[in-house]
Enzyme design. Structure first.
Site, PDB file in Angstrom:
ATOM      1  N   GLU A 179       1.053  -1.164  -0.132  1.00 33.48           N
ATOM      2  CA  GLU A 179      -0.391  -0.827   0.085  1.00 33.48           C
ATOM      3  C   GLU A 179       0.732   0.677   0.201  1.00 33.48           C
ATOM      4  O   GLU A 179       0.883   1.758   1.137  1.00 33.48           O
ATOM      5  CB  GLU A 179      -0.667   0.333   0.917  1.00 33.48           C
ATOM      6  CG  GLU A 179      -1.714  -1.650   1.142  1.00 33.48           C
ATOM      7  CD  GLU A 179      -3.059  -0.793   2.305  1.00 33.48           C
ATOM      8  OE1 GLU A 179      -3.243  -0.565   3.571  1.00 33.48           O
ATOM      9  OE2 GLU A 179      -3.562  -1.615   2.091  1.00 33.48           O
TER      10      GLU A 179
ATOM     11  N   GLU B 263      -5.212  -8.618  -0.960  1.00 29.35           N
ATOM     12  CA  GLU B 263      -5.599  -8.366   0.385  1.00 29.35           C
ATOM     13  C   GLU B 263      -7.491  -7.800  -0.447  1.00 29.35           C
ATOM     14  O   GLU B 263      -8.293  -6.992  -1.147  1.00 29.35           O
ATOM     15  CB  GLU B 263      -5.792  -7.776   0.867  1.00 29.35           C
ATOM     16  CG  GLU B 263      -3.949  -7.858   1.833  1.00 29.35           C
ATOM     17  CD  GLU B 263      -3.788  -6.673   2.352  1.00 29.35           C
ATOM     18  OE1 GLU B 263      -4.585  -5.782   3.327  1.00 29.35           O
ATOM     19  OE2 GLU B 263      -2.701  -6.648   2.857  1.00 29.35           O
TER      20      GLU B 263
END
Ligand code: BG6
Length: 466
Positions: free
Chosen positions: A174, A361
């Site tokens: 991220e 995810e």
């Protein structure tokens, strides 16, 4: 419609070292940025060189010692892929040593060997929300250009070491979250100036592209991707001002992908820097490095959000604050559930980058209860995952090239934002309480056999209603 997943689709789960391993100072491991955030990303930063405190993450679910049992359970579910991360501090405890720590390297050798026993393909993140704390304290984190060199050394060491065992890699988890939580992302204080944060991010982007280059040189048959927090945002209303605000909101995270997939800063970011008086130091070598782009795009997706040009109260979501969507329900943690959003996001990224996509995810954090028979009936999780996977199937039918799907936290782990174990994502329950008590026993939840059926039928099971 009858959903079809590609023949060699990668099915599995995703975990991160700092949320599962524990063994936080064992075998020479150094102190990491995650270790000094004992209460999670949203909590206080405590210098553990100075203060003696403990964190639930110190032991976590003790994956460091129990991984053979856990990998066997993943294999039983049929995983052909597992996303893990390497703790940088196991390999370079302080980050600036000339030589790596052999005990740390040996640990991941045994982990990858264990996965190989069951033909589980590793997908490895080089840095998942942790970096050596020493590099923050003594070098100023990613604000310091020297970090590019330290990261490069680390990346090359692990590429060399695991070149025959790992063929799928990700650089930074991220990477776009640093604008919101700069300490976790780039090792800078939360109150740092925009100028400082963007410069640190620039260094990290350069380091990421250098890692891509090194990976291609050392492991020519490997694929390496970036990893974005998929922050899909819709306009709150069709007012042109809201639509424009949405475009700009989406730019605040997509620009990372633009740099990593297209090799240069997009025009709208150059304008943003100019208008906000942000002057980045970008060398010729940086520019050339950025030209090396990723092989595929990976992302997390938990929720969508809205944007508006008007002032509105925001909800705390997954790292980001967001304007809530009046048409969606929320999880127990206030994260808005939007299965169709994953199809929209897959299409958007496919059209933008024309590269393979990997969902690394996705999942539901919930409170699970063991009933009087010792069962955990997590129907809500089955529903969430079913609904999202159906939309992944729809996106594949739209023509999107999706490499795989690794659900977040296939075994309960410590949550990142607040270091909670009460917020569970797993198909496998771990007997651990927030105060650290518990036997750490692993128990299969109802979703365990559901996911097993999904994988066994390569997604055909999703054609049934849940
Ligand atoms: C992602 C992170 O942001 O969200 C994971 O990559 C994290 O590390 C996941 O665990 C879910 O967030 P949380 O706070 O519920 O653990």
């Amino acid at each position: 419609m009858n959903l079809q997943f590609p023949q060699h689709f990668l099915w599995g789960g995703a975990i991160a070292a700092n949320q599962v391993e524990g063994a936080y100072r064992q075998d020479g491991k150094g102190l990491s940025s995650s270790d000094v955030q004992p209460h999670g990303i949203f909590g206080e930063i405590i210098d553990r060189d100075v203060e003696t405190i403990t964190s639930i993450k110190d032991k976590a679910i003790d994956f460091y010692h129990r991984y053979p049992e856990d990998i066997a359970l993943f294999a039983e579910m049929g995983f052909n892929c597992l996303r893990v991360s390497i703790a940088w501090t196991r390999i370079f405890p302080n980050g600036d040593e000339p030589q790596p720590n052999e005990a740390g390297l040996a640990f991941y050798d045994t982990l990858f060997d264990e996965m190989a026993k069951y033909h589980i393909t590793p997908l490895v993140t080089l840095s998942h929300y942790e970096m050596p704390y020493h590099l923050i304290k003594h070098y100023g984190g990613w604000g310091n250009r020297q970090l590019i060199e330290f990261f490069n050394r680390y990346a090359k060491v692990v590429f060399e070491r695991y070149q025959h065992k790992v063929k799928y890699w990700l650089t930074f988890n991220e990477i776009n979250m640093s604008l919101h939580e700069p300490f976790t992302g780039v090792g800078l204080a939360r109150e740092s100036s925009k100028q400082a944060i963007y410069q640190a991010i620039h260094h990290q982007l350069v380091a990421s592209s250098k890692a891509v280059k090194a990976c291609h040189e050392i492991i020519p048959d490997a694929k390496i991707g970036n990893m974005l927090l998929g922050a899909l945002t819709y306009p709150l209303t069709p007012k042109p001002d809201d639509v424009l605000a949405t475009l700009q909101e989406n730019h605040t995270w997509l620009w990372f992908g633009d740099v990593q997939a297209r090799g240069e800063y997009p025009g709208y970011m150059k304008r943003f820097f100019k208008e906000n008086n942000i002057q980045l130091t970008i060398t010729e070598d940086d520019r050339q490095s950025l030209n090396t782009t990723v092989d595929f795009i990976s992302f997390s997706y938990y929720m969508s959000a809205c944007a508006t040009a008007e002032d509105k109260d925001k909800l705390k979501g997954n790292i980001l604050d967001m304007v809530p969507n009046p048409y969606l329900k929320s999880s127990e943690w206030g994260w808005q559930i939007d299965p169709k959003g994953i199809r929209i996001l897959l299409n958007l990224l496919h059209e933008r980058y024309q590269k393979p996509l990997f969902i690394v995810e996705n999942g539901l954090g919930a409170i699970d209860k063991i009933d009087e028979n010792g069962h955990i009936n997590d129907d809500y999780r089955i529903q969430y995952l079913h609904d999202h996977l159906v939309q992944v199937g729809e996106a594949i039918a739209d023509g999107v090239d999706v490499m795989g799907y690794t659900s977040w936290g296939p075994i309960d782990l410590i949550s990142a934002s607040k270091a909670e174990i009460t917020k569970r994502y797993g198909f496998i329950y771990v007997d651990l309480n927030q105060d650290g008590s518990g036997t750490l026993k692993r128990i299969k939840k109802k979703s365990f056999s559901w996911y097993q059926s999904v994988i066994k039928t390569n997604g055909q099971h999703l054609n049934r209603k849940v």
